[in-house]
Each structure stands twice: as C-alpha cells, then as structure tokens.
Design a protein around this motif. Sequence first.
Motif, PDB file in Angstrom:
ATOM      1  N   TYR A 135       2.752 -11.188 105.938  1.00  0.00           N
ATOM      2  CA  TYR A 135       2.923 -10.346 104.910  1.00  0.00           C
ATOM      3  C   TYR A 135       1.294 -10.851 104.400  1.00  0.00           C
ATOM      4  O   TYR A 135       0.755  -8.990 104.378  1.00  0.00           O
ATOM      5  N   LYS A 140       0.149  -7.160 103.956  1.00  0.00           N
ATOM      6  CA  LYS A 140      -0.781  -6.776 102.407  1.00  0.00           C
ATOM      7  C   LYS A 140      -1.821  -5.077 102.680  1.00  0.00           C
ATOM      8  O   LYS A 140      -1.255  -4.513 101.539  1.00  0.00           O
ATOM      9  N   ILE A 147       4.617  -5.815  98.515  1.00  0.00           N
ATOM     10  CA  ILE A 147       5.207  -6.530  98.204  1.00  0.00           C
ATOM     11  C   ILE A 147       6.965  -6.766  98.085  1.00  0.00           C
ATOM     12  O   ILE A 147       7.318  -7.853  98.270  1.00  0.00           O
ATOM     13  N   GLY A 151       7.985 -10.360  99.485  1.00  0.00           N
ATOM     14  CA  GLY A 151       7.967 -10.828  98.767  1.00  0.00           C
ATOM     15  C   GLY A 151       9.536 -12.102  99.061  1.00  0.00           C
ATOM     16  O   GLY A 151      10.661 -12.962  98.793  1.00  0.00           O
ATOM     17  N   THR A 195       6.076  -7.457  89.967  1.00  0.00           N
ATOM     18  CA  THR A 195       4.291  -7.562  90.741  1.00  0.00           C
ATOM     19  C   THR A 195       4.022  -6.367  90.610  1.00  0.00           C
ATOM     20  O   THR A 195       2.577  -6.407  90.000  1.00  0.00           O
TER      21      THR A 195
END
Length: 319
Positions: A135, A140, A147, A151, A195
């Motif tokens: 991530y 990212k 996400i 996640g 998010t």
Amino acid sequence: MEGYSLETIKAYFALTKPRIIELLLVAAIPAMLQAQRGVDAVADNIWLIISTIFGGWMGAAAAHTFNNVVDADIDQKMQRTRARPLVRHTVSPRNATIFAWVMLALSVLWLGVLANSWLAAFFVLLTNFFYVFVYTKFLKMRNAQNIVWGGLAGCMPAMVGWAVIRDNAPAGEPDRWWQAIVLFLIIFFWTPPHTWALAMKYKKDYAAAGVPMLPVVAPEREVTRQIIWYTVGTLIVSFLIIPAASWIYLIAAVASGAVFLWMAIRLHQGVINGTPVKPMRLFIYSNNYLSVLFIGLSIDAILGWEPIGRMLGLSATLF
C-alpha cells in the motif's frame, strides 16, 4: 539527541496513530467473542482477549510507525499531517524505524508465545508487509483505487482475533472460519466510503502531496457513486453473518446499515444537485456505524443466544 521527556513519549505514541488503532481493536474484539459464543466462553478466554488486544496493538503500532517513516515527505506537504512527529522532528526517522521493528518483534513473540497462536503472529507480519510495501510504497502514489486494496491490511484484526481463539479452542470444535472472512470483508467494503469521505474534505491536501486518491482524480459525482456501491457492499456482507447471530445483531446491522446507506445516498444527491455537501458527516458516521455493528455483535456473542441459523434448522457446524 532525543531525550525521555513526556513530550518525547507522546511523540512515539502519536507515531502509532492511536485513533486508527481504536478502530482496529473494534474489529478484533467481536471476532474473538463470536469465535466462541457465550458468557462462559468469555470468562474462559478473558486472558486471551486481553493478551491479543495488547499483542495486536503492538503489531498495528509497528505498521503505523513504518508508515510514518515512509510517508514523512508526503506528510510535510499536507496540512492535515504537518503535526506528525517526523514532520516536527520530535522523533528522528532512524529512531522511529527502530521503534517500529521492536514493536513488530514484540507483537509476533507475544501472540505466538503468550497467546499461543503463531497463525495470529503470521497475520500480523503479513499486515505489516502489505501495509508498508504494497500500500504505502507501491499503491498509494500510483493508483486511484489505492485505499481499496490497501485497506486489506486494516481487515486483518478480525483474522488475528479469530486465529487466537480457534488455536486455543478444544479439539474437535468447528472452526467456522467463514465468519472471520465475513468480518474481514465487512471492513474491506467499509474502508473506501469511510476514507473517500475524508479525502473529499481534504482533496487539496492530497493533491498538493501528489497522492491520487479518487476524490483528487475523479469528479465528485463518480466518487459519491462509488461510495454508494461500496456502502451497499458493506451492508450485504454484514447481513451474511446474521444466521450465526441472534436478533440483537440483526437489529444492529439493519438499523445502522440503513442510516449508513441513507447518508451515502444523501451525499450523492447533494453532489448531483450542486448543493453544498459535508462529506465529514458521512466520515464520522461511518466510524459510528462500525462501532454499533461490532458492539451489537459483541453483545450478541457474549449473551450467546441461539443463532438464527440454528433456529431455522441449518447445520450447527456452521453456526
């Protein structure tokens, strides 16, 4: 040199992102209670529950500290994160990294030796690897769906909690791992609307840091449309565990889920109509939704009333 003042201790604690850890523990506790339902089961496993919470906290603290180290340059560019310890230079990157490795090692040993679950310890290692390398370092800064897949790391506390209870359960008792997977999936589908609502509020922050969060690269109408679909997914998955619980969880899941979906639709309608929207309301409620859902499951599991699935004559080995 960093001293050992109260401010330094607070800085190290801040590296662990305690508010996020609270949500992670909210996922681990109901999993442990549901893994062996009933007041007597809770009494028998109280040490394991406390031990797992502490061991899991150290593992999550390690992942978040590693994240602080990797994201230090990004955090400097975002208003929301400029107060973090590495940005303010209250903790050095080297010391933060050492702290993270120590916390990770302690977490693995604690869960493996004291909680008697090397499977749970493995899940903690997997979580740290995925959160830091998959991530933070890869997804990212490259993908608007960062996400969604990132996640997955936040879903692991349910697996950790379930693993500890099942590894310490009497021989021959059904594992019912499908329920842990459902709890895992609840958090998976819940994470994007949670998010993205926050990212809508801090869109300029993410854009300044070059983070391609969906609200940065897509029109608000598309963002809120996806928020609705992921919210629907969250509700559907949350209903899958109803046969393994009683009417207490049923009411909590339906009532809290209906409000969650209504708020997501309301946000989308506001965007379509061009009226001012407040995505933080959805963000805040999403936290409350998860709390109500899992507290409801926890109470249900502690009371240990007959699951709806058994009342309907379905296989006892599943419920």
